[in-house]
Scaffold this motif. Structure first.
Motif, PDB file in Angstrom:
ATOM      1  N   GLY A  37       0.807  -1.221   0.000  1.00  0.00           N
ATOM      2  CA  GLY A  37       0.000   0.000   0.000  1.00  0.00           C
ATOM      3  C   GLY A  37       0.835   1.262   0.000  1.00  0.00           C
ATOM      4  N   SER A  38       1.898   1.281   0.817  1.00  0.00           N
ATOM      5  CA  SER A  38       2.740   2.478   0.868  1.00  0.00           C
ATOM      6  C   SER A  38       3.645   2.582  -0.345  1.00  0.00           C
ATOM      7  CB  SER A  38       3.576   2.481   2.159  1.00  0.00           C
ATOM      8  OG  SER A  38       4.412   1.340   2.222  1.00  0.00           O
ATOM      9  N   ALA A  39       4.081   1.435  -0.882  1.00  0.00           N
ATOM     10  CA  ALA A  39       4.936   1.453  -2.077  1.00  0.00           C
ATOM     11  C   ALA A  39       4.166   1.961  -3.288  1.00  0.00           C
ATOM     12  CB  ALA A  39       5.493   0.054  -2.348  1.00  0.00           C
ATOM     13  N   ILE A  40       2.914   1.534  -3.406  1.00  0.00           N
ATOM     14  CA  ILE A  40       2.128   1.916  -4.584  1.00  0.00           C
ATOM     15  C   ILE A  40       1.815   3.405  -4.590  1.00  0.00           C
ATOM     16  CG2 ILE A  40      -0.268   1.657  -3.801  1.00  0.00           C
ATOM     17  CD1 ILE A  40       1.272   0.151  -6.986  1.00  0.00           C
ATOM     18  N   LEU A  44       1.872   6.078  -8.021  1.00  0.00           N
ATOM     19  CA  LEU A  44       0.628   6.625  -8.557  1.00  0.00           C
ATOM     20  C   LEU A  44       0.841   7.576  -9.741  1.00  0.00           C
ATOM     21  CD1 LEU A  44      -1.483   7.145  -5.306  1.00  0.00           C
ATOM     22  CD2 LEU A  44      -1.729   5.366  -7.046  1.00  0.00           C
ATOM     23  N   PRO A  45       1.793   8.511  -9.666  1.00  0.00           N
ATOM     24  CA  PRO A  45       1.997   9.358 -10.849  1.00  0.00           C
ATOM     25  C   PRO A  45       2.371   8.554 -12.097  1.00  0.00           C
ATOM     26  CG  PRO A  45       3.010  10.367  -8.923  1.00  0.00           C
ATOM     27  CD  PRO A  45       2.595   8.986  -8.518  1.00  0.00           C
ATOM     28  N   THR A  57      -9.539   9.126  -9.909  1.00  0.00           N
ATOM     29  CA  THR A  57      -9.458   7.725 -10.327  1.00  0.00           C
ATOM     30  C   THR A  57      -8.223   7.053  -9.742  1.00  0.00           C
ATOM     31  OG1 THR A  57     -10.578   8.270 -12.405  1.00  0.00           O
ATOM     32  CG2 THR A  57      -9.408   6.172 -12.308  1.00  0.00           C
ATOM     33  N   LEU A  58      -7.101   7.780  -9.690  1.00  0.00           N
ATOM     34  CA  LEU A  58      -5.881   7.229  -9.097  1.00  0.00           C
ATOM     35  C   LEU A  58      -6.108   6.805  -7.651  1.00  0.00           C
ATOM     36  CD1 LEU A  58      -2.769   9.351 -10.185  1.00  0.00           C
ATOM     37  CD2 LEU A  58      -3.241   6.943 -10.641  1.00  0.00           C
ATOM     38  N   TRP A 174       6.369   0.228 -12.147  1.00  0.00           N
ATOM     39  CA  TRP A 174       5.525   0.051 -10.962  1.00  0.00           C
ATOM     40  C   TRP A 174       5.075  -1.396 -10.752  1.00  0.00           C
ATOM     41  CZ3 TRP A 174       0.662  -1.823 -11.834  1.00  0.00           C
ATOM     42  CH2 TRP A 174       0.115  -1.653 -13.117  1.00  0.00           C
ATOM     43  N   ARG A 175       5.020  -2.216 -11.792  1.00  0.00           N
ATOM     44  CA  ARG A 175       4.588  -3.616 -11.638  1.00  0.00           C
ATOM     45  C   ARG A 175       5.562  -4.423 -10.790  1.00  0.00           C
ATOM     46  NH1 ARG A 175       2.972  -1.903 -16.533  1.00  0.00           N
ATOM     47  NH2 ARG A 175       0.854  -2.402 -17.254  1.00  0.00           N
ATOM     48  N   SER A 176       6.817  -4.000 -10.748  1.00  0.00           N
ATOM     49  CA  SER A 176       7.813  -4.736  -9.969  1.00  0.00           C
ATOM     50  C   SER A 176       7.477  -4.741  -8.477  1.00  0.00           C
ATOM     51  CB  SER A 176       9.204  -4.135 -10.192  1.00  0.00           C
ATOM     52  OG  SER A 176       9.261  -2.785  -9.755  1.00  0.00           O
ATOM     53  N   ILE A 177       6.710  -3.765  -8.024  1.00  0.00           N
ATOM     54  CA  ILE A 177       6.293  -3.727  -6.615  1.00  0.00           C
ATOM     55  C   ILE A 177       5.509  -4.987  -6.266  1.00  0.00           C
ATOM     56  CG2 ILE A 177       4.796  -2.529  -4.947  1.00  0.00           C
ATOM     57  CD1 ILE A 177       5.510   0.082  -6.419  1.00  0.00           C
ATOM     58  N   PHE A 178       4.618  -5.405  -7.144  1.00  0.00           N
ATOM     59  CA  PHE A 178       3.772  -6.566  -6.872  1.00  0.00           C
ATOM     60  C   PHE A 178       4.551  -7.873  -6.997  1.00  0.00           C
ATOM     61  CE2 PHE A 178       0.950  -3.131  -8.133  1.00  0.00           C
ATOM     62  CZ  PHE A 178       0.024  -3.163  -7.100  1.00  0.00           C
TER      63      PHE A 178
END
Length: 471
Positions: A37-40, A44-45, A57-58, A174-178
């Motif tokens: 949650g905090s990483a995402i 967001l930008p 929407t973000l 950003w996908r690397s976070i997941f």
């Protein structure tokens, strides 16, 4: 009660399992949600740029998770009591990991929101039972410290999330976070067989299907109505949610095994006021990282990694303060420590309400430090007060209530920001042309959160007087 204490002592000294290992496994799973949650937030930008979506929407990237979480927390806690807490906890870890892996395939903002909703279901199953497992495992006198370690995992996730989220987003996308989240869940699943059988005891109560349906529709209407509160449809949904909320409460009063522990809420004032204080605390503080990450990147021109590094201050402070406050709550009335935490948080939130485009970074760092101390003082003692006020049979429901108040508070926090954004900025992508309006939105949000925290202090002090009277 004596037999319950004697049973727990025997369990804690049995050679067939390690309390420390179980605490580590539960704490590791607890770490996943706040980390993601905090990483995402730092991504967001980048997500907004890839899918070309506006700020409102973000906000749904976080809110879709919260919506699923708050809908399924009470059912997950009740399932833990009736079908086995370890089983529900581990199934939640599997679902959360699956949601993380599916996110790697995201091709649109709609797909991302669906996968975040799936993560929310898994997260609800984890959080609804984690504190119950720890409370069952550790007796009074040691429980506050163990809960403090678990809360520390939440803050560790919040600490590492912005920093690693910024780095991962900047260098790997950003996908690397997941992907990292999925990898972190593997050890918990590998050691699933280490949980002792007594933690998975079952009562086989009848599941409250009417309560599940009513609560799901009620919470959905409430949150969507909150995000659309400036429109006629939003006001209508809020009115419908009020009616459904009343109906849900009345139905639960007649259920033999309700999702919502109505009897405990009505008869146990410490439990009721402690949960109210938790709801208000998370409503006032969850969106802090969201607001500051956008402020630092849009208004101050920070790169994601730099913004994440600055935001590390608050959760790092919480990592150090939470175990100390948990240990302290084993020795003095937990409500006094939690009330002090709310007061400290209020000071920091008031300072953030005065943010400008020229606010010195030293002042922002100092305010993050203050809010970190406040949250660290509040969470562990407040959770200890809640869990110590109920019988072992209700640990699952009480743990679910703790998590539900946290998730509902987070949902209210994000919903409040979305309403303020919609009123002041409208459905417009954040750009230099509306930076002044964006800054006003941030200031108004922090002012509302400051006032909420002052209200939370009232409930926390009320809880203290009730506990002192009962003692």
């Amino acid at each position: 009660m004596r037999s319950g204490r004697r049973r727990r002592t025997d369990q804690s000294t049995a050679p067939s399992y390690s309390r420390r290992l179980i605490l580590i496994l539960v704490t590791a799973a607890t770490f996943l949600n706040p980390f993601t949650g905090s990483a995402i937030n730092l991504a967001l930008p980048a997500i907004g740029s890839e899918f070309t979506v506006d700020a409102a929407t973000l906000a749904w990237v976080s809110s879709s998770y919260l919506l699923a979480s708050v809908i399924f927390l009470l059912p997950a806690g009740r399932l833990g009591d009736s079908r086995g807490r370890v089983w529900v906890f581990l199934l939640g870890t599997v679902i959360y990991t699956a949601g993380s892996l599916l996110t790697l395939l995201t091709a649109s903002i709609e797909m991302l929101l669906v996968f975040r909703f799936l993560q929310g279901i898994g997260g609800a199953m984890i959080f609804a039972n984690s504190v119950a497992l720890i409370t069952h495992l550790y007796p009074p006198g040691e429980r506050g410290y163990a809960i403090g370690i678990n809360v520390t995992a939440v803050y560790a996730g919040l600490s590492l999330g912005p920093f690693l989220g910024g780095l991962l987003t900047q260098f790997f996308g950003w996908r690397s976070i997941f992907l990292v989240t999925a990898v972190l869940a593997i050890p918990v699943l590998l050691y699933a067989g280490k949980f002792p059988a007594f933690l998975n005891e079952r009562h086989h109560d009848r599941f409250d299907v009417p309560g599940l349906l009513l609560s799901s529709v009620f919470l959905f209407c409430f949150f969507v109505g909150l995000t659309l509160a400036t429109t006629t449809a939003g006001l209508l949904l809020l009115a419908v949610s009020l009616v459904l909320g009343i109906a849900f409460y009345l139905v639960e009063k007649r259920q033999p095994s309700p999702l919502l522990p109505v009897t405990i809420i009505e008869e146990n004032r410490v439990f009721a006021f402690s949960n109210a204080a938790a709801l208000i605390n998370y409503s006032a503080t969850f969106a802090v990282a969201f607001l500051l990450s956008l402020y630092l990147q849009y208004i101050r021109g920070f790169e994601p990694a730099a913004a994440g590094t600055l935001l590390l201050i608050q959760p790092i402070v919480q990592v150090f303060v939470a175990p100390i406050s948990g240990r302290l709550s084993d020795r003095i009335l937990p409500g006094y420590v939690a009330s002090a935490g709310l007061a400290v948080s209020a000071v920091g939130l008031f300072g953030f309400s005065l943010l400008t485009a020229e606010t010195p970074l030293e002042a922002i760092a100092a305010l993050l430090l203050i809010v970190g101390i406040g949250l660290g003082l509040f969470s562990s003692p407040n959770t200890n007060a809640i869990m110590s006020s109920v019988e072992p049979r209700s640990y699952g429901s009480a743990s679910a209530m703790v998590a539900a108040m946290r998730s509902l508070g987070m949902m209210v926090s994000m919903g409040t920001v979305m309403v303020i954004f919609a009123v002041i900025m409208g459905a417009t992508t954040v750009s230099p042309a509306i930076f002044p309006e964006f800054l006003v939105s941030v200031q108004v949000s922090f002012t509302v959160f400051f006032l909420l925290t002052v209200l939370g202090i009232f409930f926390s002090l009320k809880r203290n007087r009730t506990a002192a009277t009962e003692a």
